[in-house]
Design a protein around this motif. Structure first.
Motif, mmCIF file in Angstrom:
data_model
loop_
_atom_site.group_PDB
_atom_site.id
_atom_site.type_symbol
_atom_site.label_atom_id
_atom_site.label_comp_id
_atom_site.label_asym_id
_atom_site.label_seq_id
_atom_site.Cartn_x
_atom_site.Cartn_y
_atom_site.Cartn_z
ATOM 1 N N UNK A 221 0.717 -0.969 -0.207
ATOM 2 C CA UNK A 221 -0.410 0.081 -0.673
ATOM 3 C C UNK A 221 0.792 1.444 0.544
ATOM 4 N N UNK A 222 1.717 1.372 0.635
ATOM 5 C CA UNK A 222 2.494 1.984 1.173
ATOM 6 C C UNK A 222 4.166 3.098 -0.344
ATOM 7 N N UNK A 223 3.603 1.598 -0.764
ATOM 8 C CA UNK A 223 4.720 1.384 -2.096
ATOM 9 C C UNK A 223 3.988 1.942 -3.472
ATOM 10 N N UNK A 224 2.830 1.543 -3.402
ATOM 11 C CA UNK A 224 1.303 1.945 -4.506
ATOM 12 C C UNK A 224 1.545 3.685 -4.042
ATOM 13 N N UNK A 225 1.354 4.596 -3.094
ATOM 14 C CA UNK A 225 0.965 5.827 -2.312
ATOM 15 C C UNK A 225 1.965 6.093 -3.163
ATOM 16 N N UNK A 226 3.088 5.613 -3.392
ATOM 17 C CA UNK A 226 4.439 7.008 -3.316
ATOM 18 C C UNK A 226 4.835 6.596 -5.107
ATOM 19 N N UNK A 227 3.880 5.217 -6.042
ATOM 20 C CA UNK A 227 4.220 4.971 -6.993
ATOM 21 C C UNK A 227 3.181 6.301 -7.898
ATOM 22 N N UNK A 228 2.080 6.387 -7.547
ATOM 23 C CA UNK A 228 0.686 6.791 -7.942
ATOM 24 C C UNK A 228 0.722 8.448 -7.311
ATOM 25 N N UNK A 229 1.335 8.772 -6.591
ATOM 26 C CA UNK A 229 1.726 10.453 -6.495
ATOM 27 C C UNK A 229 2.378 10.837 -6.936
ATOM 28 N N UNK A 230 4.010 9.844 -7.308
ATOM 29 C CA UNK A 230 4.480 10.382 -7.755
ATOM 30 C C UNK A 230 4.270 10.651 -9.764
ATOM 31 N N UNK A 231 3.411 10.352 -9.875
ATOM 32 C CA UNK A 231 2.748 10.227 -11.567
ATOM 33 C C UNK A 231 2.360 11.127 -12.437
ATOM 34 N N UNK A 232 1.113 11.209 -10.811
ATOM 35 C CA UNK A 232 0.363 12.097 -10.985
ATOM 36 C C UNK A 232 1.195 13.689 -11.560
ATOM 37 N N UNK A 233 2.116 13.613 -10.590
ATOM 38 C CA UNK A 233 2.263 15.195 -10.738
ATOM 39 C C UNK A 233 3.871 15.143 -11.708
ATOM 40 N N UNK A 234 4.304 13.878 -11.602
ATOM 41 C CA UNK A 234 5.829 14.653 -12.978
ATOM 42 C C UNK A 234 5.268 14.466 -14.207
#
Length: 390
Positions: A221-234
């Motif tokens: 869950x934590x790993x996915x939060x980081x990945x999706x959070x970074x992708x939405x802003x990149x």
């Protein structure tokens, strides 16, 4: 004494190939939306929170549909449900493309998310059923890698088509690819029993430890939060650095190419170092690399993106491949469905929360927060060490 190991059967190889192809398509269909969001923001004047809400519609539908998809697969067959889900993505993308309205996009993302919910739990359980014992981890790692192939190719393809024809026509082109994929799935895959699959009786470390599965789930869950959070802003970070639409697509493809390499590299590193050191390595490196990319120029940021992708996506290959070690064969379809549903819930809520945060504190500071979330996995994976003791 050397024990001879028979090669996988043609059916197993075909299952891995087709399921890997489905993974590439579905992951590519999901991540090309990151190219679409800046276009929608420009056309409809959307805030970061509104963009996060659009992401939540898609990921939320995917989260809601994964456990029912597993149940439907047990009743009607995984191959049929997987093909139907791929077709539903085509319907959703066509709806968004043909209407061209914000409401049409929302409805299309909802349908596409429901269609996308079929792939992870069904395809991964089909692969796990086709490959027994130690081969299961390797096969699942290969399957996991194929998703990043789609992430490399489809966002770049979508960006090129959208730049020349417009985003609506690009959505229709992607829908045609989805129809082709569904046809190949139906024509190539044979029904595979995913429950109660015969498997060598040798005990696997951690198999009788459900607490380990749920701790692994929390790390996921934590790993996915980081990945999706970074992708939405990149895409917005690259745009602020001066990138045009094709360059944004290139940036995403560079990151996903690094992610694909990361899943292969971390599969090897995971075997050499073990799950715990591998996850600590990738998560700490993810934090440092995201923080490093923030002040860089566009050219230097593009150079660093493959390394970001390598660490950002490398963790997932280790986590997915570990699920069969903590779950008995007859429970794996449901366990994979729950596991991926958790990731989809994180993917649905994370962008919305981070989008709200970005509107309040700004893009750069919000990305710094995303980077630091990766560090929360370190104590959790450290607590997982007893599960690997025989």
């Amino acid at each position: 004494m050397t024990v001879a190991v028979s090669p996988p059967s043609p059916t197993a190889r075909r299952t891995l190939t087709v399921c890997g192809g489905a993974h590439a398509l579905h992951d590519g269909f999901t991540d090309l939306l990151n190219v679409l969001y800046p276009l929608l923001q420009s056309q409809f004047g959307l805030s970061y929170a509104a963009i996060g809400a659009l992401k939540t519609v898609y990921s939320g539908a995917m989260a809601i549909g994964q456990i029912p998809s597993g149940k439907l697969a047990e009743r009607f067959g995984g191959v049929r449900v997987l093909a139907l889900g791929t077709t539903l993505i085509a319907v959703g993308y066509c709806l968004a493309g043909f209407t061209g309205s914000l409401y049409g996009v929302i409805a299309g993302l909802l349908l596409a998310g429901l269609g996308g919910s079929t792939q992870h739990p069904i395809a991964s359980s089909l692969v796990a059923a086709a490959y027994h014992g130690p081969r299961s981890r390797t096969a699942l790692g290969t399957y996991n890698f194929t998703g990043d192939v789609g992430k490399v190719m489809l966002p770049a393809l979508f960006a090129l088509v959208a730049a020349s024809l417009g985003w609506q026509q690009a959505m229709v082109v992607m829908a045609a690819l989805a129809v082709l994929g569904a046809t190949i799935i139906l024509a190539s895959l044979k029904p595979i029993v995913t429950r109660g699959t015969a498997e060598p009786s040798k005990a696997v470390a951690g198999q009788d430890r459900p607490w380990a599965y749920w701790l692994l789930f929390s790390i996921h869950i934590a790993d996915d939060l980081v990945r999706t959070g970074f992708l939405i802003f990149l895409p917005f970070l690259l745009r602020d650095k001066g990138a045009d639409l094709p360059t944004i697509g290139l940036g995403l493809s560079l990151m996903f190419a690094g992610g694909a390499a990361g899943k292969l590299v971390m599969g090897w590193v995971g075997q050499k170092l073990g799950v715990v050191p591998s996850v600590v390595l990738t998560e700490v490196a993810t934090t440092l690399l995201i923080l490093a990319i923030l002040p860089l120029s566009l050219e230097l940021a593009l150079v660093l993106l493959p390394a970001v992708g390598l660490m950002l996506n490398g963790t997932s290959s280790v986590l997915y491949g570990t699920v069969p070690e903590f779950v008995s064969p007859e429970k794996r379809t449901h366990a994979f469905a729950v596991f991926y549903t958790g990731g989809s819930v994180a993917g649905a809520t994370g962008p919305l929360l981070f989008g709200l945060l970005g509107d309040v504190i700004g893009l750069t500071t919000a990305l710094a927060v995303v980077a630091c979330v990766a560090l929360t996995t370190v104590p959790m994976v450290w607590a997982l060490r007893p599960a690997f003791r025989t």
